[in-house]
Design an enzyme around this catalytic site. Structure first.
Site, PDB file in Angstrom:
ATOM      1  N   TYR A  49      47.256  43.031  30.550  1.00  0.00           N
ATOM      2  CA  TYR A  49      47.855  42.068  31.484  1.00  0.00           C
ATOM      3  C   TYR A  49      48.920  41.235  30.779  1.00  0.00           C
ATOM      4  O   TYR A  49      50.067  41.150  31.245  1.00  0.00           O
ATOM      5  CB  TYR A  49      46.776  41.161  32.085  1.00  0.00           C
ATOM      6  CG  TYR A  49      47.353  40.088  32.982  1.00  0.00           C
ATOM      7  CD1 TYR A  49      47.660  40.368  34.311  1.00  0.00           C
ATOM      8  CD2 TYR A  49      47.600  38.809  32.496  1.00  0.00           C
ATOM      9  CE1 TYR A  49      48.212  39.390  35.137  1.00  0.00           C
ATOM     10  CE2 TYR A  49      48.150  37.828  33.314  1.00  0.00           C
ATOM     11  CZ  TYR A  49      48.440  38.124  34.629  1.00  0.00           C
ATOM     12  OH  TYR A  49      48.992  37.157  35.442  1.00  0.00           O
ATOM     13  N   LYS A 102      53.000  41.378  31.326  1.00  0.00           N
ATOM     14  CA  LYS A 102      53.727  40.195  31.770  1.00  0.00           C
ATOM     15  C   LYS A 102      54.828  39.811  30.777  1.00  0.00           C
ATOM     16  O   LYS A 102      55.918  39.380  31.178  1.00  0.00           O
ATOM     17  CB  LYS A 102      52.764  39.030  31.965  1.00  0.00           C
ATOM     18  CG  LYS A 102      51.852  39.168  33.176  1.00  0.00           C
ATOM     19  CD  LYS A 102      52.649  39.182  34.469  1.00  0.00           C
ATOM     20  CE  LYS A 102      51.768  39.244  35.685  1.00  0.00           C
ATOM     21  NZ  LYS A 102      52.541  39.276  36.955  1.00  0.00           N
ATOM     22  N   PRO A 114      53.650  30.134  35.846  1.00  0.00           N
ATOM     23  CA  PRO A 114      52.392  29.490  36.228  1.00  0.00           C
ATOM     24  C   PRO A 114      51.195  30.102  35.502  1.00  0.00           C
ATOM     25  O   PRO A 114      51.253  31.261  35.069  1.00  0.00           O
ATOM     26  CB  PRO A 114      52.305  29.769  37.725  1.00  0.00           C
ATOM     27  CG  PRO A 114      52.996  31.095  37.876  1.00  0.00           C
ATOM     28  CD  PRO A 114      54.055  31.174  36.794  1.00  0.00           C
ATOM     29  N   MET A 167      46.652  30.229  35.915  1.00  0.00           N
ATOM     30  CA  MET A 167      45.737  30.555  37.003  1.00  0.00           C
ATOM     31  C   MET A 167      46.061  29.653  38.181  1.00  0.00           C
ATOM     32  O   MET A 167      46.050  28.428  38.056  1.00  0.00           O
ATOM     33  CB  MET A 167      44.286  30.349  36.561  1.00  0.00           C
ATOM     34  CG  MET A 167      43.261  30.603  37.631  1.00  0.00           C
ATOM     35  SD  MET A 167      43.069  32.345  38.071  1.00  0.00           S
ATOM     36  CE  MET A 167      42.189  32.975  36.639  1.00  0.00           C
ATOM     37  N   THR A 168      46.372  30.251  39.326  1.00  0.00           N
ATOM     38  CA  THR A 168      46.853  29.498  40.478  1.00  0.00           C
ATOM     39  C   THR A 168      45.735  29.328  41.500  1.00  0.00           C
ATOM     40  O   THR A 168      45.190  30.313  42.006  1.00  0.00           O
ATOM     41  CB  THR A 168      48.059  30.216  41.106  1.00  0.00           C
ATOM     42  OG1 THR A 168      49.058  30.403  40.095  1.00  0.00           O
ATOM     43  CG2 THR A 168      48.647  29.400  42.224  1.00  0.00           C
TER      44      THR A 168
END
Length: 215
Positions: free
Chosen positions: A45, A49, A72, A74-75
């Site tokens: 991951y 990214k 951002p 963890m949203t």
């Protein structure tokens, strides 16, 4: 009319994964995840990214387009979709019987989804905007996060810390969100974010409804 400016959504997975960074280092827009470390640990991951953001930067430069990046973590917050998304599971797994038996002693960055949306607008509209913008509202231990939910929704069967884990509480890392604040963003309190998120999960049928206490 040609495109002159693009706002790209990255992730703090492209920022914080670096084993050589000092614990006292303040995480900011200059920080990148170590891709070799990500490959070695099979953290695909963060690897993806990081490569995605760097590839977008290279492509924008080649095409003469200004690329602005919102980063951002963890949203959290109320969801538009009806299904149970990943961040919804991040919370509900500690609030329902038979899922997670223990809350891990780990830290993560968090932000309200509405703040992320606002950040994109601020970055796009500001003539002085440039480069990357960390959109991190808070960094906290998972145990602290669950305690905040307990304050408002005490009747859920919350998971607890593993009683065999005697290690000290992992402390949040240092970070700077001043750059996005300078454009006018004011972060939503985590209490409000979590309260609205639980109410949203209840409304969509992902959590049973219990009596709630006042904020």
């Amino acid at each position: 009319m040609s495109v002159r400016r693009i706002v790209f959504t990255s992730s703090y997975g492209a920022v914080h994964m670096d084993p050589n960074r000092s614990p006292d280092k303040v995480l900011d827009e200059t920080c990148w995840s170590d891709t070799e470390f990500c490959k070695k640990t099979k953290n695909w991951y963060c690897y993806a990214k990081t490569l995605a953001e760097k590839s977008a930067m290279a492509e924008a430069k080649k095409r003469g387009v200004q690329l602005l990046v919102v980063v951002p973590p963890m949203t959290l917050g109320p969801a538009l979709s009806q299904g149970l998304h990943l961040t919804g599971k991040h919370l509900t797994q500690y609030m329902t019987v038979g899922t997670k038996r223990a809350v891990p002693n780990a830290v993560a960055g968090y932000v309200d989804v509405r703040d992320v949306a606002q950040a994109h607008g601020l970055v796009y509209k500001s003539p002085k905007a440039s480069g990357r913008y960390l959109c991190i509202g808070y960094v906290m231990n998972r145990l602290e996060l669950i305690d905040l939910v307990k304050e408002r929704f005490p009747h859920y069967p919350f998971s607890k810390r593993d009683e065999h884990d005697k290690t000290p509480m992992v402390k949040p890392y240092k970070f700077s969100n001043q750059k996005i604040k300078d454009l006018g963003l004011r972060f939503t309190s985590m209490k409000e974010t979590l309260s609205d998120m639980v109410l949203s999960l209840q409304e969509k049928g992902h959590l049973p409804i219990y009596t709630i206490s006042k904020l």
